[in-house]
Each structure stands twice: as C-alpha cells, then as structure tokens.
Design a protein around this motif. Structure first.
Motif, PDB file in Angstrom:
ATOM      1  N   VAL A  34      64.935 -31.586   5.561  1.00 39.71           N
ATOM      2  CA  VAL A  34      66.123 -31.908   4.761  1.00 39.71           C
ATOM      3  C   VAL A  34      67.358 -31.958   5.657  1.00 39.71           C
ATOM      4  O   VAL A  34      68.152 -32.900   5.580  1.00 39.71           O
ATOM      5  N   ILE A  35      67.513 -30.965   6.511  1.00 40.37           N
ATOM      6  CA  ILE A  35      68.665 -30.950   7.417  1.00 40.37           C
ATOM      7  C   ILE A  35      68.641 -32.190   8.310  1.00 40.37           C
ATOM      8  O   ILE A  35      69.672 -32.851   8.489  1.00 40.37           O
ATOM      9  N   SER A  36      67.477 -32.524   8.839  1.00 40.97           N
ATOM     10  CA  SER A  36      67.355 -33.693   9.714  1.00 40.97           C
ATOM     11  C   SER A  36      67.774 -34.972   8.998  1.00 40.97           C
ATOM     12  O   SER A  36      68.346 -35.875   9.611  1.00 40.97           O
ATOM     13  N   HIS A  48      70.005 -19.055  10.244  1.00 37.97           N
ATOM     14  CA  HIS A  48      70.907 -20.115  10.703  1.00 37.97           C
ATOM     15  C   HIS A  48      70.624 -21.424   9.972  1.00 37.97           C
ATOM     16  O   HIS A  48      71.549 -22.163   9.615  1.00 37.97           O
ATOM     17  N   LYS A  49      69.347 -21.703   9.770  1.00 34.36           N
ATOM     18  CA  LYS A  49      68.972 -22.941   9.080  1.00 34.36           C
ATOM     19  C   LYS A  49      69.460 -22.923   7.633  1.00 34.36           C
ATOM     20  O   LYS A  49      69.893 -23.953   7.108  1.00 34.36           O
ATOM     21  N   ILE A  50      69.396 -21.760   6.991  1.00 32.84           N
ATOM     22  CA  ILE A  50      69.908 -21.642   5.622  1.00 32.84           C
ATOM     23  C   ILE A  50      71.407 -21.956   5.602  1.00 32.84           C
ATOM     24  O   ILE A  50      71.884 -22.714   4.755  1.00 32.84           O
ATOM     25  N   HIS A  51      72.149 -21.374   6.531  1.00 33.38           N
ATOM     26  CA  HIS A  51      73.598 -21.611   6.577  1.00 33.38           C
ATOM     27  C   HIS A  51      73.914 -23.075   6.866  1.00 33.38           C
ATOM     28  O   HIS A  51      74.832 -23.647   6.263  1.00 33.38           O
ATOM     29  N   LEU A  52      73.160 -23.686   7.757  1.00 33.55           N
ATOM     30  CA  LEU A  52      73.370 -25.094   8.072  1.00 33.55           C
ATOM     31  C   LEU A  52      73.038 -25.968   6.861  1.00 33.55           C
ATOM     32  O   LEU A  52      73.783 -26.902   6.537  1.00 33.55           O
ATOM     33  N   LEU A  53      71.945 -25.664   6.179  1.00 31.41           N
ATOM     34  CA  LEU A  53      71.574 -26.393   4.973  1.00 31.41           C
ATOM     35  C   LEU A  53      72.703 -26.321   3.946  1.00 31.41           C
ATOM     36  O   LEU A  53      73.089 -27.334   3.355  1.00 31.41           O
ATOM     37  N   CYS A  80      60.476 -25.800  -2.330  1.00 28.42           N
ATOM     38  CA  CYS A  80      60.293 -27.108  -1.669  1.00 28.42           C
ATOM     39  C   CYS A  80      60.704 -28.244  -2.597  1.00 28.42           C
ATOM     40  O   CYS A  80      61.341 -29.207  -2.166  1.00 28.42           O
ATOM     41  N   LEU A  81      60.373 -28.148  -3.872  1.00 30.74           N
ATOM     42  CA  LEU A  81      60.755 -29.173  -4.835  1.00 30.74           C
ATOM     43  C   LEU A  81      62.274 -29.217  -4.993  1.00 30.74           C
ATOM     44  O   LEU A  81      62.886 -30.284  -4.967  1.00 30.74           O
ATOM     45  N   PHE A  82      62.886 -28.060  -5.141  1.00 29.24           N
ATOM     46  CA  PHE A  82      64.340 -27.975  -5.316  1.00 29.24           C
ATOM     47  C   PHE A  82      65.070 -28.508  -4.087  1.00 29.24           C
ATOM     48  O   PHE A  82      66.109 -29.148  -4.197  1.00 29.24           O
ATOM     49  N   LEU A  83      64.507 -28.251  -2.909  1.00 26.44           N
ATOM     50  CA  LEU A  83      65.090 -28.760  -1.666  1.00 26.44           C
ATOM     51  C   LEU A  83      65.181 -30.280  -1.677  1.00 26.44           C
ATOM     52  O   LEU A  83      66.118 -30.856  -1.127  1.00 26.44           O
TER      53      LEU A  83
END
Length: 162
Positions: free
Chosen positions: A31-33, A53-58, A126-129
């Motif tokens: 998702v971030i990518s 960190h990935k959570i914060h970036l998301l 994963c679905l919500f993402l």
C-alpha cells in the motif's frame, strides 16, 4: 534442554500470529509503495524500517478518510502488541494483548464477537488496507452475488436449471 522442550510442541497460536504479522507487513509495504512516487528501495535497503515506522508512514500517506487511518493504525499497533507478546511468552500478557486487538478491531468491523480470531483480524486488516471495507461487508457482497447467481438470475430466465 529448554530449547529441546520448546521444540517438542510448537505453539500454533504463536506461529499463526508471526505468519499473519509478516503477511500484514507485506501488505502495508504494498500500500505504501502504491502511494509514493518512487518506492524502489524503500523496504529493501538498510537500515530497514520497523513495523512501527511503516505504520506511521502509512498513516502519513493515507489518501482516504483520516479517521479510517487512525482506526487502522490502532489495529496495526494492537496486532504488533500480540506479535511481541507471543515472541516473549506470558499467557496473561498475550490474553491482554488479544483483548486490546479485539477492542481496536471492533472499530473497523463492529460485528465481531467477544474475541477476534487472529486469522479474522489479519484478513480484516488486509481488506481494510486495500479499500477501507470490512469482512462483514465483503461477506454481505458475496451473499448478494450468490443470491443473484443461484436464485434471481435462474428465476428471471425461466426457472432454476442444474
């Protein structure tokens, strides 16, 4: 001797949590990518980003409703808590972390029962993402499609044929 004992009966709950956590992390990276202009090397170069960190970036990049991002990130943090708890086993701590995950997960899918199953939480995250929907909505969509394909369409075209 403790290592041999630990290896005799693997904790399947812990294995599931660690496995699902890795899948969720991969989904977050995807998702971030998709949200950044030049993602190459973002998750493959050293030093590597932590899950936190990935959570914060998301959250910072989330293109949708900020409230949804807040709910999602709360669930992700609680899933991380469960993962950390199973890495350093303490049954009381694990139970408390699963309870915390259940409360946070209920914010993205209010129809869950008393305690969210780890697989259900992972699937729901994963679905919500992907599009902000929840497992209950997806099940309702599939039920509607099933009704359309197995009953409504056959009836509309002249009866049910097997």
């Amino acid at each position: 001797m403790r290592l041999i004992e630990a290896g005799k009966e693997p904790d399947t709950f812990a294995l599931k949590v660690v496995t699902y956590h890795a899948v969720i992390e991969s989904e977050i990276e995807g998702v971030i990518s998709s949200l950044v202009r030049r993602p190459e090397g973002l998750f493959t170069t050293s030093p590597r980003m932590t899950f936190g960190h990935k959570i914060h970036l998301l959250k910072a990049l989330w293109a949708g409703n900020p409230e949804q991002a807040d709910k999602l990130c709360a669930v992700l943090h609680r899933f991380q808590d469960v993962r950390n708890a199973v890495a350093h086993p303490d049954p009381k701590q694990i139970k408390g972390c699963v309870a915390g995950l259940t409360v946070a997960y209920r914010e993205i899918d209010p129809t869950i029962g008393d305690e969210v199953e780890i697989l259900e939480a992972a699937q729901g995250i994963c679905l919500f993402l992907q599009d902000g929907s929840n497992v209950t909505e997806l099940k309702a969509l599939f039920d509607g499609l099933d009704q359309l394909v197995t009953t409504d369409l056959p009836n509309a075209i002249g009866g049910h044929h097997n």
